[in-house]
Motif scaffolding. Structure first.
Motif, short mmCIF file in Angstrom:
data_model
loop_
_atom_site.label_atom_id
_atom_site.label_comp_id
_atom_site.label_asym_id
_atom_site.label_seq_id
_atom_site.Cartn_x
_atom_site.Cartn_y
_atom_site.Cartn_z
N SER A 17 40.50 23.69 47.34
CA SER A 17 39.35 24.58 47.59
C SER A 17 39.13 25.61 46.49
CB SER A 17 39.56 25.31 48.92
OG SER A 17 40.66 26.20 48.82
N LEU A 18 40.09 25.73 45.54
CA LEU A 18 39.99 26.80 44.56
C LEU A 18 38.76 26.68 43.67
CD1 LEU A 18 43.72 27.22 43.50
CD2 LEU A 18 42.38 28.53 45.15
N ALA A 19 38.51 25.47 43.17
CA ALA A 19 37.37 25.30 42.27
C ALA A 19 36.05 25.59 42.98
CB ALA A 19 37.37 23.88 41.69
N LEU A 20 35.93 25.08 44.21
CA LEU A 20 34.71 25.34 44.98
C LEU A 20 34.53 26.82 45.26
CD1 LEU A 20 34.82 22.38 47.54
CD2 LEU A 20 33.26 22.66 45.59
N THR A 23 33.47 28.74 42.13
CA THR A 23 32.06 28.52 41.79
C THR A 23 31.14 29.24 42.74
OG1 THR A 23 32.62 26.35 40.89
CG2 THR A 23 30.31 26.75 41.42
N ALA A 24 31.45 29.12 44.04
CA ALA A 24 30.58 29.71 45.07
C ALA A 24 30.51 31.22 44.97
CB ALA A 24 31.06 29.29 46.45
N HIS A 25 31.61 31.83 44.52
CA HIS A 25 31.68 33.30 44.52
C HIS A 25 31.64 33.90 43.12
CE1 HIS A 25 32.53 33.35 48.80
NE2 HIS A 25 33.44 32.41 48.62
N ALA A 26 31.19 33.12 42.14
CA ALA A 26 31.25 33.56 40.75
C ALA A 26 30.53 34.89 40.52
CB ALA A 26 30.67 32.49 39.84
N GLN A 27 29.50 35.12 41.33
CA GLN A 27 28.72 36.35 41.13
C GLN A 27 29.12 37.45 42.11
OE1 GLN A 27 26.76 36.41 38.50
NE2 GLN A 27 27.37 34.27 38.13
N LYS A 59 41.29 32.73 36.13
CA LYS A 59 40.55 31.49 35.85
C LYS A 59 40.14 30.78 37.13
CE LYS A 59 40.67 27.36 32.96
NZ LYS A 59 41.45 26.60 31.93
N MET A 60 41.08 30.67 38.08
CA MET A 60 40.77 29.96 39.32
C MET A 60 39.78 30.71 40.19
SD MET A 60 44.29 28.03 40.51
CE MET A 60 45.37 29.46 40.49
N SER A 61 39.71 32.02 40.02
CA SER A 61 38.77 32.81 40.82
C SER A 61 37.42 32.98 40.14
CB SER A 61 39.37 34.20 41.10
OG SER A 61 39.47 34.96 39.90
N GLY A 62 37.26 32.36 39.01
CA GLY A 62 36.00 32.52 38.29
C GLY A 62 35.79 33.94 37.81
N GLY A 63 36.89 34.65 37.56
CA GLY A 63 36.80 36.02 37.07
C GLY A 63 36.74 37.08 38.14
N ARG A 64 36.78 36.66 39.41
CA ARG A 64 36.67 37.63 40.51
C ARG A 64 37.97 38.39 40.75
NH1 ARG A 64 36.24 34.48 45.03
NH2 ARG A 64 35.79 36.34 46.29
N LEU A 65 39.11 37.84 40.32
CA LEU A 65 40.40 38.50 40.50
C LEU A 65 41.00 38.77 39.12
CD1 LEU A 65 42.61 39.54 42.35
CD2 LEU A 65 43.54 37.23 42.49
N LEU A 255 41.84 42.00 49.78
CA LEU A 255 41.36 40.80 49.11
C LEU A 255 40.74 39.84 50.12
CD1 LEU A 255 44.36 39.98 46.73
CD2 LEU A 255 42.20 41.09 46.11
N PRO A 256 39.64 39.18 49.75
CA PRO A 256 39.10 38.12 50.61
C PRO A 256 40.13 37.00 50.75
CG PRO A 256 37.55 38.71 48.87
CD PRO A 256 38.84 39.39 48.54
N GLU A 257 39.99 36.21 51.79
CA GLU A 257 40.97 35.17 52.09
C GLU A 257 41.14 34.18 50.95
OE1 GLU A 257 41.90 31.80 55.53
OE2 GLU A 257 40.32 33.31 55.83
N ASP A 258 40.03 33.81 50.29
CA ASP A 258 40.15 32.82 49.22
C ASP A 258 40.91 33.39 48.03
OD1 ASP A 258 37.80 34.46 48.65
OD2 ASP A 258 37.40 33.06 47.01
N LEU A 259 40.77 34.69 47.75
CA LEU A 259 41.51 35.29 46.65
C LEU A 259 42.98 35.46 47.00
CD1 LEU A 259 39.10 37.97 45.12
CD2 LEU A 259 39.40 35.56 44.54
N GLN A 260 43.29 35.67 48.25
CA GLN A 260 44.69 35.69 48.68
C GLN A 260 45.34 34.33 48.41
OE1 GLN A 260 44.61 36.83 52.80
NE2 GLN A 260 44.40 39.03 52.36
N GLU A 261 44.61 33.25 48.72
CA GLU A 261 45.14 31.91 48.48
C GLU A 261 45.32 31.64 46.99
OE1 GLU A 261 46.20 29.54 50.79
OE2 GLU A 261 46.09 31.36 52.00
#
Length: 358
Positions: A17-20, A23-27, A59-65, A255-261
């Motif tokens: 799910s990391l790549a998705l 991408t989904a949260h890049a902004q 990298k995996m967070s698209g720059g969000r973390l 942190l949002p759940e996806d960034l925790q993962e």
């Protein structure tokens, strides 16, 4: 039907799910964390682990973390990481759990134990034998989370300016050696102390200490200990030295759940990378020691010394268990798991090495 374990399910689902997610949260909102490490700037192997972790997470967070790292040169408190992360001065830390035994004795058991598990055995205990839950039980009381942060494998027994021929030679010996091993040799008359990495060479050179253990060829050669202490002993005290990532629980919860993962995956991958990097560097540097520094004598402690250490170690474990319910819970877990996993180690790795050595 094959059924994935919880850990495997987490890894498969998390990584897929990391790549998705990136991408989904890049902004989306950017989360910035600060990490304090015990090590000096640009410290090899140890210092690579948090940097690899931070790079993967970004990298995996698209720059969000985004995680910035302050070395001991900046924060000036190499053995203060626990307090700084607990207080929220830093969101994260990279250090070693046994450094905090003076503050929280039960933290001692999550780095390594003398005569204990090897790195593969210990990782198995952490992730499949209940070690992670026990570690969180200890650290959760202090608003902290702790994760494995990279393993050195079996560490060497140290650099000595004089040969150790008997237990008598340990009496009065001033040695840099942290953790449970320091308590063991203290019972045999030595004088253990803990000194930050950046001060080790000077302390040995100026005879503030008579001996020290650091890691192994992976890092020791760079430190120059071979120039001032010709006796290099094989290990007994740290068979699987696991560093740690510390996280302030409040920072984690923001942190949002996806960034925790993503952070979980990055820490675990960086820990494994450090283990294999350390193994590689030790093999490379051992060859250098043998070819370029023939004055270094690689020795094993006499059986009399090892058996004395083992006896003291067992006595101390019994005392810890008798006086601390949580310590007993952790030590019982480790002993039970070691008894089981060591049987496999002996008929796999050990039997293989013995067979091909015939």
């Amino acid at each position: 039907m094959f059924k994935l374990s919880n850990v495997k399910r987490w890894l498969v689902a998390g990584v897929a799910s990391l790549a998705l997610a990136a991408t989904a949260h890049a902004q989306d909102k950017v989360y910035k964390l600060k990490l304090a490490e015990t090590w000096p700037s640009n410290f090899p192997v140890f210092g690579d682990a948090p940097r690899n972790m931070a790079a993967m997470a970004e990298k995996m967070s698209g720059g969000r973390l985004q995680i910035t790292i302050d070395s001991r040169n900046k924060h000036k408190a190499p053995l203060g990481v626990f307090d700084m992360v607990r207080a929220g001065q830093y969101d994260m830390g990279h250090s070693a759990s046994y450094y905090w035994k003076g503050k929280v004795p039960a933290t001692l058991f999550f780095t390594t134990m003398p005569f204990g598990m090897t790195a593969p055995e210990q990782y198995s205990w952490f992730y499949y034998g209940g070690g992670m839950d026990l570690m969180q039980e200890v650290y959760g009381k202090y608003n902290l989370m702790s994760f494995p942060g990279g393993n050195t494998g079996v560490q060497m027994g140290g650099w000595f300016q004089k040969e150790i021929k008997s237990v008598e030679d340990l009496k009065g010996l001033k040695m840099r050696i942290p953790g449970f091993a320091g308590e063991v040799i203290a019972e045999l008359g030595a004088k253990p102390t803990n000194i930050p990495p950046g001060e080790l060479y000077t302390a040995l050179e100026r005879r503030t200490i008579d001996a020290l253990e650091w890691v192994g060829p992976s890092l020791d050669l760079r430190m120059g200990f071979h120039k001032i202490a010709p006796y290099y002993y094989t290990g007994w005290h740290e068979p699987a030295t696991e560093l740690q990532f510390l996280i302030n629980k409040r920072s984690w919860d923001k942190l949002p759940e996806d960034l925790q993962e993503i952070l979980r995956v990055s820490m675990r991958a960086a820990a494994y990378e450090m283990y294999i990097h350390s193994y590689h560097e030790s093999s490379e540097n051992l060859a250098v020691i043998k070819t370029q520094y023939p004055n270094v004598e690689i020795k094993t402690f006499p059986s009399e010394v090892i058996e004395s250490m083992r006896k003291v170690n067992n006595d101390l474990l019994e005392k810890y268990s008798a006086n601390d319910e949580l310590a007993k819970k952790i030590l019982d877990s480790q002993a039970t798991y070691l008894e089981k996993v060591r049987k496999w180690t002996e008929i796999s790795d050990k039997a293989y090495l013995n067979s091909i050595a015939q």
